[in-house]
Design a protein around this motif. Structure first.
Motif, short mmCIF file in Angstrom:
data_model
loop_
_atom_site.label_atom_id
_atom_site.label_comp_id
_atom_site.label_asym_id
_atom_site.label_seq_id
_atom_site.Cartn_x
_atom_site.Cartn_y
_atom_site.Cartn_z
N LEU A 41 49.12 32.24 40.27
CA LEU A 41 48.06 31.09 41.11
C LEU A 41 46.93 31.30 41.66
O LEU A 41 45.89 30.64 40.93
CB LEU A 41 48.57 30.09 42.05
N LEU A 42 47.10 31.92 42.31
CA LEU A 42 45.69 32.42 43.05
C LEU A 42 44.81 33.24 42.13
O LEU A 42 42.80 32.78 42.38
CB LEU A 42 45.95 33.71 43.97
N ALA A 43 45.07 34.24 40.72
CA ALA A 43 44.08 34.78 39.68
C ALA A 43 44.08 33.18 39.48
O ALA A 43 42.22 33.49 39.02
CB ALA A 43 45.02 35.39 39.62
N LEU A 44 44.42 32.31 38.98
CA LEU A 44 43.63 31.29 38.24
C LEU A 44 43.02 30.76 39.64
O LEU A 44 41.62 30.55 38.94
CB LEU A 44 45.16 29.82 38.28
N MET A 45 42.88 30.82 41.00
CA MET A 45 41.69 29.93 41.38
C MET A 45 40.33 31.47 41.42
O MET A 45 39.68 30.69 41.82
CB MET A 45 42.60 29.48 43.14
N GLY A 46 40.70 32.53 41.35
CA GLY A 46 40.07 33.05 42.28
C GLY A 46 38.96 33.74 40.40
O GLY A 46 37.92 34.39 40.73
N ARG A 47 39.42 33.39 39.23
CA ARG A 47 39.38 34.75 38.08
C ARG A 47 38.14 34.67 38.05
O ARG A 47 37.32 35.43 38.23
CB ARG A 47 40.17 33.55 37.27
N ARG A 48 37.26 32.88 37.96
CA ARG A 48 35.98 32.68 37.34
C ARG A 48 34.72 33.42 38.40
O ARG A 48 33.78 33.76 37.66
CB ARG A 48 35.23 30.93 37.58
N ARG A 49 35.29 33.45 38.98
CA ARG A 49 33.87 34.47 40.29
C ARG A 49 34.51 36.07 41.06
O ARG A 49 34.02 36.24 41.39
CB ARG A 49 34.00 33.84 41.29
N GLY A 50 35.78 36.04 40.53
CA GLY A 50 36.02 37.67 40.89
C GLY A 50 37.09 37.81 42.46
O GLY A 50 38.13 38.51 42.81
N HIS A 51 36.65 36.54 43.23
CA HIS A 51 37.10 36.72 44.73
C HIS A 51 38.05 34.81 44.88
O HIS A 51 37.29 33.92 44.02
CB HIS A 51 35.98 36.89 45.43
N LEU A 52 38.49 34.95 46.20
CA LEU A 52 38.92 33.55 45.99
C LEU A 52 38.00 32.59 46.92
O LEU A 52 37.45 33.39 47.64
CB LEU A 52 40.26 33.95 46.66
N PRO A 53 38.92 31.10 46.65
CA PRO A 53 37.46 30.53 47.63
C PRO A 53 38.26 30.31 48.91
O PRO A 53 39.25 31.10 48.74
CB PRO A 53 38.45 29.09 46.95
N HIS A 54 37.68 29.60 50.21
CA HIS A 54 37.65 29.43 50.92
C HIS A 54 39.47 28.88 51.42
O HIS A 54 39.42 28.20 50.82
CB HIS A 54 37.00 29.28 52.00
N LEU A 55 40.02 29.39 51.70
CA LEU A 55 41.63 28.49 51.53
C LEU A 55 42.44 28.34 53.02
O LEU A 55 41.63 29.21 54.03
CB LEU A 55 43.18 29.45 50.78
N PRO A 56 43.01 27.74 53.31
CA PRO A 56 43.25 27.64 55.04
C PRO A 56 43.61 28.35 55.52
O PRO A 56 43.58 29.10 56.71
CB PRO A 56 44.49 25.86 54.56
N PRO A 110 37.41 44.31 35.10
CA PRO A 110 36.34 44.42 36.16
C PRO A 110 36.83 44.81 37.07
O PRO A 110 37.80 45.51 37.52
CB PRO A 110 36.78 43.29 36.15
N ALA A 111 35.54 45.37 37.68
CA ALA A 111 35.84 46.12 39.16
C ALA A 111 36.15 45.51 39.98
O ALA A 111 36.86 44.25 40.32
CB ALA A 111 34.73 47.03 39.14
N ILE A 112 36.70 45.53 41.56
CA ILE A 112 37.50 45.29 42.49
C ILE A 112 35.81 44.06 43.00
O ILE A 112 34.81 44.15 43.21
CB ILE A 112 37.45 46.26 43.32
N GLY A 113 37.17 42.46 42.70
CA GLY A 113 36.22 41.73 43.22
C GLY A 113 35.34 41.19 42.38
O GLY A 113 33.89 40.68 42.48
N GLU A 114 35.21 41.41 41.06
CA GLU A 114 33.96 41.10 40.10
C GLU A 114 34.97 40.15 39.53
O GLU A 114 36.39 40.08 38.89
CB GLU A 114 33.39 41.80 39.23
N PRO A 115 34.23 39.09 38.32
CA PRO A 115 34.93 38.00 37.71
C PRO A 115 34.83 38.71 36.35
O PRO A 115 34.41 40.19 35.72
CB PRO A 115 33.85 37.25 37.32
N ASP A 116 36.49 38.33 35.87
CA ASP A 116 37.21 38.68 34.88
C ASP A 116 36.12 37.74 32.84
O ASP A 116 35.49 36.87 33.21
CB ASP A 116 38.03 37.79 34.64
N PRO A 117 35.00 39.13 32.70
CA PRO A 117 33.91 38.58 31.37
C PRO A 117 34.52 38.24 30.77
O PRO A 117 36.26 37.91 29.82
CB PRO A 117 34.05 39.46 31.69
#
Lengths: 474, 222, 253
Positions: free
Chosen positions: A430-445, C246-253
Motif C-alpha cells: 500500500l505504502l509503495a503505491l503511495m510513494g512510488r512516483r516520488r520515491g518518498h511517502l507523502p505526509h501521513l498522520p 533506484p537509490a534510496i528515496g528516489e522514484p522508480d523510473p
C-alpha cells in the motif's frame, strides 16, 4: 536530596530554543573535534593508556566497596593535619555548614574555585541571600556568573558564549576599567586578571572543590589550568573544600594513576598546569596559606546511588569527555539539560540522583550511539544506564502513551509470525503505491515526526520475505 | 559523632560486605604502585632530556647551569632577554640565600611575594620527567604564593632531583619524613607549564591568573 | 575459503524486509558467492525498538521468536550493524538470568554483520563487482561500537572496480537515527542528520553507502529534502553489483 535549579522537565523546549539560536550553534560548533581530537592524540601517545584505564576502574570500584573505611581514614588524616571534616546528608545541610563557616570567619567576600558540588547545592545564591558575596574565579565560571547563568559544560563552563558576548558582559560589569575592542582576546584576559586578582587579595574565605581526596594523607586535590584554585586557597583566611563522598582515593599512588587519565581525557594534556595537594591549614613557620581548613563531605543522593543499579556513575571523575563525544550535547548545549550535570553523564546522573519524575526526558533524548562509553576513562556504561532508566520509566508506566501503544502493537505483531507477514506485506504494498512516483511517502498522520523535516523513502513493494517465500532468488 | 556522619556511614555500610576493613587498611599503609608508563622508567641523562623536552612542550623554558653559584647570572640573562626589570622576590631557601645577586645588579628580596612582584625565584622540591612537572613543597623556605603571584616564575631545580614518575615523588616525600598526616607540607604543587585558559572561544591564552612565563634553571651536580 | 559450505541464516532485518528487499537479495547473493548455503527462516524483528524503550518484557517476547528461528544454523548474518549488535551484545543482557541465557550467548557468538562476515570469516577479498562512482562510507554507530565492523566494508569497496572511496570528516559521529529517538526527538535527530549530511557532502562523493538501513533512511531523508544530488545506497547492493534500481528515496523510473 535536591539538585539546584533543576529544570529538566523543560528539556524539549530548551533543546528547541538551542537549535533555533544561530549564535549558540556557532559557539557549540567550536567543540567539534577540538577537545576530542586532542584527547585522541594524548591517548595515542601513551601506549599504556588502556591498561591505565583498567587499573583506574579497579581503583574506583575498590573504593566504592570500602568507602566507609576510606572516608573515616581520610577524616582522621585531615584532623591530624589540623583541619576539620564536616558531613552533609543533603544540599541544605551542606549549605548550612558552609554558611556557618563563613559567618564564624566574619566573611563578607568569598572567592571560589571551580566546584560542581557548589552548583549542585546552589551555594552562591544561598551565600548572597545571607549577605556574603561569592565570586567565581575560574574564567569560564566568572563569565557565567556575570551573565547570571549556570555553567554549560563541566570543564568549559562558558563554551556557549563567544568573545562578543563576553566583551559585552565585561563592559557592563567592569565599570572601573576602560572599554576594549570587542574582539581583543588579550584585553579580555587582562581585564579578568586585574578584576579577579583584587578579589583574591580581598577574600575572607576561599571555597574549592576536589578532584580527589587522598585517604592515606588527608590531602584534597584540585586540578586546574588557570591557577585560580590556588590563589583562592592561598590568599584567604579560611579554605573550605566541598567534595562528594565518592572522590576518595586510597593512596597517593592511586591518585597518580587517576591523574594520568584525567587531563588526557578532559583537554588532551598530559597534566594540567596545576595539580595541587592541600593538607590542613598553614603550618607554624609557613609564610602563606589559610589559617583554617575545612572539608565538607557531601552525600546528596550518592549513598542512594551506591545502593542502586547505577553505582558505576560514582566512578565519574568529571573529565567532561562524554560531553565532548556526545552528538546530542553538541546540538542542544548544556543548558537544555536543566541540571548542573549535562551531556551523557548528566542524562544518567541527574535522574539517578533526583529521580525520574521531572527528568524523564534525559535518558530518552539519546540515540544511544555509544560514543560516550567508548571514550569514558572510567568505562562507565552510559548507554546501558540510560536504557535501565528507560526500563524504570516504563515500569512506572510513565512513558508517553502514544509511543507505548505503538511499541506494544509492533511487538505483539512481531512476536507472531502469522500476523507479521500478512500485515507487513499488505502495508508495504500500500505504502509503495503511495510513494512510488516520488520515491518518498507523502505526509501521513502517523509519520509527522519524521516527515516534517525529512523525506521518508517509500517501501519498494512486497516485503523481502513474501518474495522469498514466493520463490524469488537473486 | 554527628548525625550526618552516622547516617552517611551507615548507608554506605548497608552496601559493603562486613569484616573487610583489613583490605582497605592494608592498602593505606602499603603504598603499592600501580602501572607506570614506560617513559617514566628512564634514568640518568635520559631522565634530564625527557624532563626538558616535556617542560618545553608546555611552554616552559629550561636553562642548564653548572652550579648554584651560576643561578644569578642565568636569572639576569633571562630577565634582560625578556626586557624585564632586574628586581626579584626570592624564596628564603638556604640555597638561594647564599647567592651573590648584587654582582649581577639584581635587586633580590628574600621574602614571600606580594601582588606587585613581577618575578619570583624559588627552589623546586623535585621534578617529574614523565610530564615535565615541577614539584613545589610549601614550608618556611618555600612560600606557595611564589608559584602563582608573579607574572614570571623562575624555579631552580637540581638535576639529581629529577625523578621518573609522580610515584617517585611520594617516595621522596616519605623518605624525608614529610608524607604522613601531621608532617605533610601544607601544599604540594605539581606545576606543568604556565597559567592558561581556553575559556574564551576555546583559544588557549596564558597568564590568566598565575605566571605567564615559567623559566626553569637546571643546576648540574657539583 | 573453507571447503565445507556452512549453513547461514540471513537475519533480514525488518527495515530491509519492509523498505528495501533488494538489500536482502544482494546479501543472499554475496553469501552464496562466498560459499555459504543461505536460508531465510521466517522471522520478524530483533526486538530492538522495545528493548531501547524500556519495554523489556516485550523485547524478550519478540527476541525469543528470533532465537527459535535462528538457532539451527552455523552462522547468522545480518545486513545491519544495529540488528547484529542487538543479537551479539544485547540478547545476552536481555536473557540474563533466564533459562534462555545460554542459548542467547551461543547465538551471539555465531552472529555477524554481513561485510565483516565476508572478510573475516569467509576470507573474501573481492566480490568482483563494478560500480563507477565515488563513494563515501557512513560508519554506523552500531557497526563501529557493537558489531566490530570498521575495516571490512572499506576492504571490499576498495576492491570494487570503478569505485573511489572519499572519507568524510567526523566519521565516528552518529547520524541522529537512533531508532525511536528519531521520532521521539525529531528536531534534535534532524539537526544531527543535517550535520552528518554536510560532512558527507563535503567529500564531493556521488554516493553515500552504509551497512545500516536505518541510518540510510535518515540520511536520505535529509538529503532528499534538501534537494541534494548525492545518492544513498546500502553497501550490499554495490558489492553484489545490483545498482540498476533506484537509490534510496528516489522514484522508480
Amino acid at each position: 536530596m535536591t539538585l539546584h535549579r533543576l529544570t529538566s522537565e523543560r528539556f524539549r523546549e530548551g533543546a528547541d530554543e538551542a537549535l533555533a539560536d544561530a549564535e549558540l550553534q556557532a559557539n557549540l560548533a567550536r567543540l567539534r573535534g577540538n577537545f576530542l581530537a586532542r584527547r585522541a592524540r594524548a591517548r595515542d601517545s601513551l601506549p599504556e593508556f588502556d591498561e591505565l584505564v583498567d587499573e583506574a576502574v579497579g581503583i574506583k570500584n575498590h573504593v566504592l566497596e570500602h568507602l566507609d573505611t576510606y572516608l573515616v581514614a581520610f577524616e582522621e588524616a585531615v584532623e591530624a593535619s589540623g583541619g576539620t571534616v564536616h558531613w552533609a546528608r543533603d544540599d541544605a545541610e551542606a549549605r548550612r555548614i558552609v554558611l556557618n563557616i563563613c559567618r564564624d570567619a566574619g566573611a563578607s567576600t568569598v572567592t571560589k574555585g571551580k566546584t560542581m558540588v557548589s552548583e549542585e547545592i546552589g551555594l552562591n545564591a544561598w551565600l548572597e541571600q545571607a549577605g556574603i558575596e561569592a565570586v567565581e574565579t575560574d574564567l569560564g565560571e566568572y563569565i557565567v556568573q556575570l551573565a547570571g547563568e549556570t555553567p554549560s559544560h563541566i570543564i568549559a563552563p562558558a563554551i556557549h558564549k563567544n568573545r562578543r558576548q563576553i566583551s559585552a558582559l565585561f563592559n557592563h560589569h567592569h565599570t572601573n576599567l576602560e572599554d576594549r575592542e570587542s574582539d581583543d582576546l588579550d584585553g579580555l584576559l587582562a581585564d579578568a586578571r586585574q578584576m579577579l586578582r583584587g578579589r583574591f587579595l580581598a577574600a575572607d574565605v576561599g571555597i574549592t572543590g576536589a578532584n580527589f581526596l587522598v585517604a592515606e594523607t588527608g590531602q584534597t586535590v584540585i586540578v586546574t589550568n588557570e591557577g585560580n584554585g590556588d590563589l583562592t586557597q592561598l590568599l584567604c583566611g579560611v579554605h573550605v573544600v566541598l567534595a562528594g563522598i565518592e572522590k576518595i582515593v586510597p593512596t597517593l599512588e592511586d591518585a597518580s594513576t587517576l591523574l594520568r587519565l584525567l587531563a588526557r581525557s578532559a583537554t588532551g594534556q598530559d597534566m594540567t598546569s596545576y595539580t595541587t595537594f592541600s593538607a590542613g591549614p598553614r603550618r607554624g613557620e609557613d609564610h602563606d596559606g589559610p589559617e583554617a581548613f575545612h572539608v565538607v563531605l557531601v552525600d546528596n543522593g550518592r549513598t542512594g546511588l551506591l545502593a542502586g543499579p547505577n553505582r558505576d556513575l560514582l566512578r565519574c571523575i568529571r573529565c567532561g569527555c562524554c560531553l565532548n563525544a556526545c552528538p546530542v550535547y553538541a546540538k542542544v548545549g548544556g543548558h537544555a539539560y536543566g541540571s548542573p550535570y549535562s551531556g551523557p553523564v548528566g542524562a544518567a546522573l541527574t535522574p539517578s540522583l533526583a529521580g525520574l519524575a521531572r527528568t524523564s526526558h534525559l535518558p530518552n533524548a539519546s540515540s544511544l550511539c555509544g560514543r560516550c562509553e567508548e571514550v569514558c576513562p572510567m568505562r562507565i556504561p552510559l548507554p546501558g544506564i540510560l536504557r535501565r532508566l528507560r526500563d524504570e520509566e516504563a515500569q512506572r508506566g510513565a512513558s508517553p502513551p502514544v509511543m507505548r501503544t505503538g511499541l506494544q502493537l509492533w511487538s505483539v505483531i512481531a512476536a507472531r509470525p502469522w500476523l507479521y507477514h500478512p500485515l507487513t506485506s499488505l502495508t508495504t504494498r500500500l505504502l509503495a503505491l503511495m510513494g512510488r512516483r516520488r520515491g518518498h511517502l507523502p505526509h501521513l498522520p502517523f509519520t509527522g515526526a519524521w516527515t516534517r523535516t525529512r523525506d521518508l523513502a517509500s517501501p519498494a513493494g512486497a516485503t523481502f520475505q513474501s518474495r522469498w517465500k514466493a520463490g524469488e532468488r537473486p | 559523632m554527628s548525625d550526618a556522619r552516622r547516617f552517611i556511614l551507615s548507608r554506605i555500610r548497608e552496601t559493603t560486605a562486613p569484616g573487610r576493613e583489613g583490605v582497605a587498611t592494608a592498602r593505606l599503609s602499603q603504598h603499592g604502585r600501580n602501572l607506570q608508563p614506560g617513559c617514566a622508567r628512564s634514568s640518568g641523562s635520559d631522565l634530564i632530556d625527557l624532563f626538558t623536552r616535556k617542560a618545553e612542550a608546555v611552554q616552559a623554558s629550561v636553562a642548564r647551569v653548572s652550579g648554584l653559584e651560576d643561578v644569578p647570572s642565568e636569572v639576569s640573562r633571562y630577565l634582560r632577554g625578556r626586557n624585564l626589570p632586574a628586581h626579584v622576590a626570592v624564596a628564603p631557601h638556604g640555597d638561594l640565600e647564599t647567592m651573590d645577586w648584587t654582582a649581577m645588579a639584581i635587586t633580590a628580596e628574600q621574602r614571600k611575594p606580594v601582588d606587585s612582584d613581577g618575578c619570583g625565584v624559588n627552589r623546586a622540591f623535585c621534578a617529574v620527567a614523565e610530564t615535565g612537572t615541577l614539584i613545589m613543597a610549601s614550608g618556611p623556605d618555600s612560600p606557595s604564593t611564589m608559584n602563582f603571584l608573579p607574572e614570571t616564575h623562575i624555579a631552580v631545580l637540581k638535576e639529581s632531583d629529577i625523578v621518573g614518575a609522580a610515584e617517585d615523588v611520594w617516595d621522596r616525600l616519605r623518605a624525608s619524613g614529610r608524607a604522613s598526616a601531621g608532617s605533610l607540607p601544607r601544599t604540594v604543587n605539581m606545576i606543568t607549564g604556565v597559567s592558561r585558559t581556553g575559556d574564551i572561544e576555546q583559544i588557549i591564552q596564558t597568564g590568566v591568573h598565575g605566571p605567564r612565563h615559567l623559566h626553569i634553571v637546571l643546576v648540574k651536580e657539583t | 575459503m573453507s571447503d565445507t559450505r556452512p549453513r547461514v541464516a540471513l537475519l533480514v532485518t525488518c527495515l530491509v524486509d519492509l523498505f528495501r528487499p533488494s538489500v536482502g537479495f544482494a546479501a543472499v547473493r554475496l553469501l552464496e558467492d562466498a560459499g555459504c548455503d543461505v536460508e531465510v527462516p521466517a522471522q520478524s524483528c530483533c526486538g530492538q525498538p522495545a528493548y531501547n524503550s524500556g519495554e523489556r518484557h516485550l523485547a524478550m517476547k519478540v527476541a525469543r521468536t528470533m532465537l527459535d528461528a535462528l538457532e539451527p544454523f552455523d552462522y547468522v548474518v545480518a545486513p545491519s550493524g544495529s540488528c547484529t549488535g542487538m543479537v551479539t551484545r544485547h540478547y545476552p543482557t536481555l536473557f540474563h538470568g533466564t533459562p534462555d541465557e545460554e542459548r542467547a550467548c551461543a547465538l551471539a557468538r555465531r552472529t555477524f554483520e554481513l561485510t565483516r562476515f565476508l572478510v573475516e570469516v569467509r576470507g573474501v577479498a573481492t566480490t568482483g563487482s563494478r560500480f563507477d562512482a565515488s563513494v563515501t562510507w557512513h560508519d554506523s554507530c552500531s557497526c563501529l561500537r557493537e558489531a566490530g565492523t570498521r575495516q571490512a566494508p572499506r576492504t571490499l569497496l576498495g576492491a570494487v572496480e570503478g569505485t573511489v572511496i572519499k572519507e568524510a570528516g567526523d566519521r565516528e559521529v552518529c547520524c541522529g537515527f537512533g531508532g525511536t529517538f528519531a521520532v521521539k526527538y525529531p528536531a534534535i535527530s534532524t539537526a544531527m542528520a543535517q550535520d552528518k549530511a554536510a560532512r558527507l557532502e563535503e567529500t564531493g562523493a556521488d554516493t553515500v553507502l552504509s551497512a545500516d538501513l536505518g541510518c540510510l533512511l535518515n540520511i536520505a531523508g535529509v538529503l532528499r529534502r534538501q534537494g541534494s544530488p548525492m545518492k544513498v545506497r546500502h553497501v550490499a547492493e554495490v558489492l553484489a553489483g545490483e545498482t540498476a534500481g533506484p537509490a534510496i528515496g528516489e522514484p522508480d523510473p
